[in-house]
Scaffold this motif. Structure first.
Motif, PDB file in Angstrom:
ATOM      1  N   VAL A   1      38.441  45.488  30.877  1.00 22.07           N
ATOM      2  CA  VAL A   1      37.786  44.335  31.717  1.00 22.07           C
ATOM      3  C   VAL A   1      36.346  44.704  31.688  1.00 22.07           C
ATOM      4  N   GLY A   2      35.712  43.611  31.161  1.00 20.99           N
ATOM      5  CA  GLY A   2      34.271  43.758  31.168  1.00 20.99           C
ATOM      6  C   GLY A   2      33.658  43.681  32.378  1.00 20.99           C
ATOM      7  N   PRO A   3      32.256  44.087  32.485  1.00 20.97           N
ATOM      8  CA  PRO A   3      31.782  44.209  34.106  1.00 20.97           C
ATOM      9  C   PRO A   3      31.763  42.768  34.922  1.00 20.97           C
ATOM     10  N   ASP A   4      31.647  41.803  34.042  1.00 21.73           N
ATOM     11  CA  ASP A   4      31.510  40.509  34.812  1.00 21.73           C
ATOM     12  C   ASP A   4      32.901  40.198  35.440  1.00 21.73           C
ATOM     13  N   GLU A   5      33.697  40.286  34.715  1.00 19.63           N
ATOM     14  CA  GLU A   5      35.329  40.117  35.146  1.00 19.63           C
ATOM     15  C   GLU A   5      35.788  40.957  36.043  1.00 19.63           C
ATOM     16  N   ALA A   6      35.222  42.243  36.049  1.00 13.17           N
ATOM     17  CA  ALA A   6      35.554  43.311  36.852  1.00 13.17           C
ATOM     18  C   ALA A   6      34.691  42.860  38.420  1.00 13.17           C
ATOM     19  N   ALA A   7      33.702  42.291  38.441  1.00 14.02           N
ATOM     20  CA  ALA A   7      33.275  41.861  39.686  1.00 14.02           C
ATOM     21  C   ALA A   7      33.785  40.626  40.002  1.00 14.02           C
ATOM     22  N   VAL A   8      34.378  39.827  39.327  1.00 13.17           N
ATOM     23  CA  VAL A   8      35.202  38.475  39.572  1.00 13.17           C
ATOM     24  C   VAL A   8      36.444  39.011  40.197  1.00 13.17           C
TER      25      VAL A   8
END
Length: 96
Positions: free
Chosen positions: A39-46
């Motif tokens: 999971v990329g950082p943006d999707e992890a934040a989501v």
């Protein structure tokens, strides 16, 4: 970061995170499967924001939409002119 790790940081089970991925709420690359998905950082934040919103009572589909409407400072748009602010969570370390 693996989906398993991100789910743990968000305070949800891997199965819940996997379900949200399969429903399209969280976007993960098609490479890898199961616990090896990254999971990329943006999707992890989501995912982390979505978990907090669901815990607060929003339905997962609504939480996914709202989690993508953040301004980067913890403020999220629920609807035109309606915003919420999430206070940053403090990660608790292991007790000694």
């Amino acid at each position: 970061m693996s989906l398993t790790v991100v789910a743990g940081l968000a305070g949800i089970s891997y199965r819940q995170a996997d379900y949200w991925c399969r429903k399209g709420f969280i976007h993960v690359p098609s490479k890898g499967s199961g616990i090896h998905r990254q999971v990329g950082p943006d999707e992890a934040a989501v995912l982390r924001t979505m978990a907090r919103l669901v815990a607060a009572g929003l339905a997962p589909d609504a939480a996914a939409r709202v989690a993508r409407r953040g301004d980067g400072r913890g403020r999220y748009e629920l609807a035109d002119g309606v915003h919420i602010t999430l206070v940053p969570q403090i990660q608790k370390g292991p007790s000694v």
